[in-house]
Write an enzyme that holds these catalytic residues in place. Structure first.
Site, PDB file in Angstrom:
ATOM      1  N   ASP A 257      -3.879 153.573  42.471  1.00 45.41           N
ATOM      2  CA  ASP A 257      -2.842 152.897  41.681  1.00 45.41           C
ATOM      3  C   ASP A 257      -2.555 153.675  40.394  1.00 45.41           C
ATOM      4  O   ASP A 257      -1.402 153.865  40.008  1.00 45.41           O
ATOM      5  CB  ASP A 257      -3.296 151.482  41.355  1.00 45.41           C
ATOM      6  CG  ASP A 257      -2.283 150.707  40.541  1.00 45.41           C
ATOM      7  OD1 ASP A 257      -1.135 150.562  40.998  1.00 45.41           O
ATOM      8  OD2 ASP A 257      -2.625 150.264  39.438  1.00 45.41           O
ATOM      9  N   HIS A 750       1.193 140.240  39.126  1.00 49.70           N
ATOM     10  CA  HIS A 750       1.944 140.275  37.871  1.00 49.70           C
ATOM     11  C   HIS A 750       0.995 140.159  36.685  1.00 49.70           C
ATOM     12  O   HIS A 750       0.019 139.408  36.724  1.00 49.70           O
ATOM     13  CB  HIS A 750       2.965 139.127  37.818  1.00 49.70           C
ATOM     14  CG  HIS A 750       4.067 139.279  38.813  1.00 49.70           C
ATOM     15  ND1 HIS A 750       4.809 138.212  39.260  1.00 49.70           N
ATOM     16  CD2 HIS A 750       4.552 140.358  39.463  1.00 49.70           C
ATOM     17  CE1 HIS A 750       5.709 138.642  40.128  1.00 49.70           C
ATOM     18  NE2 HIS A 750       5.569 139.942  40.270  1.00 49.70           N
ATOM     19  N   PHE A 775      12.981 118.613  41.533  1.00 53.01           N
ATOM     20  CA  PHE A 775      12.678 118.530  42.969  1.00 53.01           C
ATOM     21  C   PHE A 775      11.613 119.580  43.285  1.00 53.01           C
ATOM     22  O   PHE A 775      11.885 120.784  43.212  1.00 53.01           O
ATOM     23  CB  PHE A 775      13.946 118.766  43.800  1.00 53.01           C
ATOM     24  CG  PHE A 775      14.991 117.705  43.609  1.00 53.01           C
ATOM     25  CD1 PHE A 775      15.023 116.576  44.438  1.00 53.01           C
ATOM     26  CD2 PHE A 775      15.936 117.811  42.595  1.00 53.01           C
ATOM     27  CE1 PHE A 775      15.990 115.596  44.250  1.00 53.01           C
ATOM     28  CE2 PHE A 775      16.897 116.830  42.401  1.00 53.01           C
ATOM     29  CZ  PHE A 775      16.925 115.715  43.230  1.00 53.01           C
TER      30      PHE A 775
END
Length: 1091
Positions: A257, A750, A775
């Site tokens: 990475d 994240h 909702f």
């Protein structure tokens, strides 16, 4: 991830090294580390104070409240420490839900002190600045410091002052300690800022008459600031949370990475688990983990991880093989499942990344079958159809059960299938193809008339459409809108693919003009870049300086910043100097949080909206899209993003925003606007900024929010719904519900996806949203159903009136993409069969470069691959290298070396001088290898006797190439030839042509002793023997290599070394311009000219 916890030892080391204060900080660097490898005798030698002072010992493994847990031994001598460690060392304990083994301990000097000398201090970062908490009573019984402690907010870009510290924080501190504490706290805060800490807690901080003692410390630093702080940090290790082991595979992926522009993450949760994931995208990886846990798989979930940001095929292969290696180490009685999932990619070529995964599956096919692994695949995005086809094929060829699904299947449906809670869909997938959406059916070259001017829900004229048209470029748009169909932007960075995607989107939306006015790229001069506008080619100016771009394009009010994480901060601040800019999208991931907060502060002061960092951007159908948002044109068209619908959404994740485009297009009349605010802890704009815009936008009829674990922004939505500020229906779901089920803390993809307190969990936020009136589905699986239910209700009430669908204009496909999809073919301009550099590894004649080195074939073997397309026998490689060595140089007097020297002394460069020497090579100098090989081969093959060959050449008046030498003779042999002859006779399987040439030499030297077989001739005939008899070539192939001049190449390559040597020698000796002396020239002029 940005904020990463460090060990107490690392935190104190940074503090002791870099704190600047007048307070006397005691016991600097007095600590010793104890692990399973500790040699106590050596430890005492390195830290003599261990033998003389009373000591404290405690585990240093990110465990909170160690004193309360009885994990601190105090006031002990060294033997006492050893005794204390016996029942604790390598013991498994439970802290909260986490079980872990105590194996890393810290020993420090014991500090005798009174209770009233203990204090508490903590500094932590927030969006608006950094808070310093101080309490005049510290220690294990400090209690709820949030309610007790005094607080001082130091705003972004502000400095802390001793006076503020004294007046705000030290109210209850004895007068004699205020000065010392004030100096220390100011120094501590400055250290916190300079070294990019995000959290720093000391409890207790002890202040005695001797000075300040830092007893217990916990800290986090911003790992993304490594490029700024490397010199001060040194090599920092980030330990795993307590209860989770540090695995070498995690370190391997972290290293990949760090070396990649892509994002690669791996956390092992339960290596014995049967459910493994390989998910593309930071947001999608959380959603898949949530769904697995929702369906009861939390105890069998083996890993969390994600790959995103367009990793290369090799990087994906390395990532995939790591996971496959881990999951095939221990068998599970029920077999195992691998979920290869993901949302719809914005710019990642799915087929390219799947190639890496397919390679890994092929490599591990036997272990995968042995462990009864079933694979479920769901993906969308650029070229996903080809990726899914390849994945399905590898299942058939290997016999591994692989179930493949595309965008027609809900993103997380494969989880239910994998866990046996949903039937596996066996219906064949629709034969969709990227090309179906892109091939043009019209011959027209002009921009088509607008296919849609108002909202798809037929908003009344004068509401949204008219106001957008009244916006004048360069002026601030209405508060409720960031983009219109007249918006113009500048793109920072040479992102040609993203720009072309924006222009194609503009064209298919029937915009009158392109949305990209210019590009800025500081690394080249001003120029123009070619792009397509439909069928037509257009030029977009590229500027070196931002100021030039702004001056020449005053209509621009949006900047799309593709700068790297290192330069995004500076380029964004520079952009905000220009008042015409009202919106900036920052794409880069990994900008240090402190710098992001400075960007936010400046943007707030100047009234600029920031989207990002760490975002793909946003999209407003029919008007404008940021960079790669929405993916390629096939997804734009499939999700009907070329015209506005009635639903506006805001998300953190870029990949999930594209998934929302898909879900909303399938369940409603489409997207009105969508923004991905970015996954960092401090996005430039927050959910409420966009939700309130949508509330105030007439064309938006309902709002969708995809929240996330971490932060408290969703509670502001709750309050606004309760207070009546938000009246439109809001469908909201916060991802990350699985976090509360894990026994140890997991940092998701994240940077902001981490709950620091109970209220920041996804579960708590979903409950609060539902209670407020939003909702809220029961899981992400049901998000589409809830959106459809709310939409259908609005349609039934007449709030939304679906309009008739009109087809969008077609856009031609780019040649490069059509070629990749296999839709077209074209004759290649070149053909090559010796080298391929297109893959992850350079290949010489089919042999990867790593194998070239592993096999140790040397320069001769490499030449064999590139010249002859063969891996030659060892003796052949050695012979080639010997030839190069003996032909490398023959002194400065020969014509080639002479030319090189003259050229070098004339001040010419290396290439010119080398070329000058090489141009002299021919039949008379050095070029006899080919000619000798041809002459001797022809004579030998025709059956001529050596004497017949000599006589024929004499009769024809031709020289025998490779025979004769100016200096060497039968009495003064050329040792180069002798060395080669000895080697050839010893190692070559047959030497018929060499024997023939040596017979010719006997005849020629009997006439004149210097008519020997010279080095050129020897190499020529020996090479023919090599080609004909080594077993690697047919007779025709061997003759062809001689015919096309391969043998002269040996002399050219070898002698180039010598020529370069002469060039360097002349430069080193600083020789001046060469002029040939007169006395070495015979001037022979016509007689009448001399009179």
């Amino acid at each position: 991830m940005s904020a990463k916890a460090i060990s107490e030892q690392t935190g104190k080391e940074l503090l002791y090294k870099h704190i600047c204060t007048t307070a006397a900080v005691q016991n600097r660097f007095s600590y010793a580390n104890v692990t399973t490898e500790t040699d106590w005798q050596r430890l005492a030698q390195d830290h003599p104070w261990l033998l003389t002072e009373k000591l404290v010992v405690k585990p240093d493994q990110l465990i909170k409240r160690r004193g309360k847990l009885g994990l601190v031994g105090v006031n002990l001598d060294l033997n006492g420490v050893k005794e204390w460690l016996k029942p604790h060392f390598m013991k498994e304990i439970t802290v909260g839900n986490a079980k872990g083994i105590l194996k890393n301990f810290l020993i420090e000097p014991f500090v005798p002190h009174k209770q009233e000398e203990e204090f508490y201090v903590c500094i932590y970062a927030t969006r608006e600045g950094d808070y310093m908490l101080f309490h005049h009573e510290g220690g294990v019984d400090v209690g709820d410091v949030d309610s007790k402690a005094l607080k001082l907010l130091v705003g972004v870009d502000e400095k802390i002052s001793p006076d503020a510290v004294k007046s705000e924080l030290l109210k209850h501190v004895p007068a004699d300690k205020k000065e010392v504490l004030s100096s220390f706290l100011v120094g501590l805060f400055n250290l916190y800022e300079d070294l990019y800490f995000t959290y720093l807690e000391i409890n207790p901080l002890v202040v005695t008459k001797d000075g300040v003692y830092v007893l217990d410390m916990a800290a986090k630093i911003d790992a993304t600031a490594d490029y700024l702080c490397k010199a001060k940090w040194g090599e920092v290790e980030f330990p795993p949370p307590f209860g989770r082991e540090a695995y070498p595979e995690e370190a391997y992926i972290a290293d990949l990475d760090a070396k990649s522009g892509a994002s690669l993450k791996l956390t092992l949760l339960n290596p014995r688990g049967r459910i493994w994931t390989m998910v593309a995208g930071g947001g999608a990886s959380v959603v898949y983990s949530d769904t697995i846990c929702d369906l009861g798989g939390v105890n069998e979930l083996a890993n969390y991880g994600e790959y995103s940001g367009a990793p290369s095929e090799q990087q994906t292969y390395d990532y995939a093989k790591t996971i496959l290696s881990l999951m095939t180490r221990e068998k599970h009685p029920d077999g195992k499942v691998l979920i290869i999932g993901g949302s719809i990619a914005n710019f990642t070529n799915v087929a390219a990344t799947f190639k890496g995964i397919v390679r890994a599956i092929k490599d591990y096919q036997d272990p995968l079958k042995e462990h009864e692994v079933t694979i479920f695949v769901r993906r969308g995005g650029p070229n996903y159809q080809e990726g899914l086809r390849v994945m399905g094929e590898v299942g058939k060829t290997t016999g591994i059960p692989i179930h493949v699904f595309g965008t027609e299947t809900h993103m997380t449906a494969i989880v239910g299938m994998a866990l046996g809670q949903r039937p596996i869909d066996t219906q064949p997938r629709a034969a969709a193809h990227t090309a179906n959406f892109l091939l043009n059916s019209s011959a027209g070259t002009t921009t088509p008339a607008s296919s849609r001017s108002a909202s798809f829900s037929e908003a009344k004229p004068g509401a949204e459409g008219s106001s957008a048209q009244k916006d004048k470029a360069g002026l601030p748009p209405a508060k409720s809108t960031l983009f219109s169909n007249h918006t113009k932007s500048i793109v920072w960075g040479m992102q040609t693919r993203a720009v072309q995607g924006m222009l194609d989107f503009d064209y298919v939306c029937s915009r009158e003009e392109p949305s990209v006015a210019a590009m800025v790229y500081p690394f080249t001069g001003d120029h123009k870049q070619k792009f397509y506008w439909g069928h037509k080619e257009i030029l977009v100016p590229v500027y070196k300086n931002m100021s030039d771009a702004m001056k020449k394009h005053p209509e621009v009010d949006v900047l799309i910043n593709f700068a790297s994480l290192r330069s995004a901060y500076d380029s964004t601040l520079e952009t905000m100097q220009f008042p015409q800019i009202h919106t900036i999208a920052i794409i880069a991931e990994g900008i240090p949080e402190a710098l992001t907060r400075k960007i936010i502060k400046t943007a707030d002061e100047k009234g600029v909206t920031i989207i990002g960092p760490a975002t793909v951007g946003g999209i407003k159908p029919g008007c404008f899209k940021i960079g790669n948002t929405g993916g390629m044109l096939d997804n734009i068209l499939a999700s009907k993003l070329y015209r506005p619908g009635s639903v506006a959404y805001v998300s953190r994740s870029g990949g999930m925003s594209n998934e929302l485009n898909n879900i909303i297009s399938r369940t409603t009349d489409g997207v009105y606007e969508g923004v991905a605010i970015g996954g960092d802890r401090y996005p430039g704009s927050v959910f409420m900024d966009h939700v309130l815009r949508y509330q105030d936008t007439p064309g938006v009829k309902m709002i969708v929010v995809l929240g996330e674990i971490g932060g408290t922004e969703e509670y502001k939505i709750c309050n606004s719904i309760k207070e009546g500020r938000i009246t439109k229906p809001v469908v909201c779901w916060c991802i990350g519900t699985c976090a509360t089920l894990f026994s140890s803390e997991v940092q998701f993809g994240h940077a902001g996806a981490c709950a620091n307190q109970a209220s920041e969990t996804a579960v708590a936020k979903n409950i609060a949203l539902e209670e407020a009136g939003a909702f809220v589905p029961r899981s992400f699986d049901e998000l589409g159903d809830v959106i459809k239910s709310v939409y259908d209700n609005l349609v039934a009430k007449g709030v939304i009136v679906p309009a008739k669908e009109l087809p969008p204009p077609t856009v031609p496909m780019d040649y490069s993409w059509a070629r990749e999809l296999g839709l077209i073919r074209k004759p290649a301009s070149f053909m090559t069969s010796i080298c391929d550099e297109r893959g992850q590894e350079l290949i010489y004649a089919g042999m990867p470069i790593t194998e070239v080195f592993k096999s140790e074939i040397g320069l001769g073997g490499t030449l064999g691959l590139l010249w002859f397309q063969r891996r030659l026998p060892r003796y052949a490689c050695q012979f080639i290298e010997m030839c190069l060595m003996v032909t490398a140089d023959h002194g400065p007097a020969v014509s080639g070396a002479h030319n090189t020297i003259v050229c070098a002394r004339a001040g010419k460069d290396l290439i010119s001088s080398l070329t000058s020497g090489l141009l002299t090579i021919g039949d008379r100098f050095g070029g006899a290898l080919d000619a000798a090989a041809k002459q001797f081969s022809k004579a030998f093959d025709s059956g001529m006797l050596p004497m017949e060959f000599v006589n024929k050449m004499k009769k024809d008046g031709k020289l025998i190439m490779g025979i004769g030498h100016r200096v060497k003779s039968i009495n003064n042999p050329d040792m180069r030839v002798q060395i080669l002859k000895d080697f050839v006779k010893q190692h070559f399987p047959a030497t018929q042509l060499l024997d023939y040439a040596l017979a010719v030499e006997k005849i020629t030297t009997s006439k004149k002793p210097n008519l020997i077989l010279n080095v050129d001739g020897f190499i020529g005939v020996a090479f023919v023997d090599l080609l004909r008899n080594c077993g690697g070539f047919t007779r025709d192939e061997a003759d062809e290599f001689v015919e096309i001049g391969a043998l002269n190449g040996i002399f050219v390559l070898g002698r180039s070394m010598g020529f370069i040597g002469h060039y360097l020698d002349q430069k080193r000796l600083k020789q001046g311009l060469y002029r040939h002396p007169w006395d070495d020239i015979s001037y022979v002029l016509p007689e009448h000219m001399t009179m």
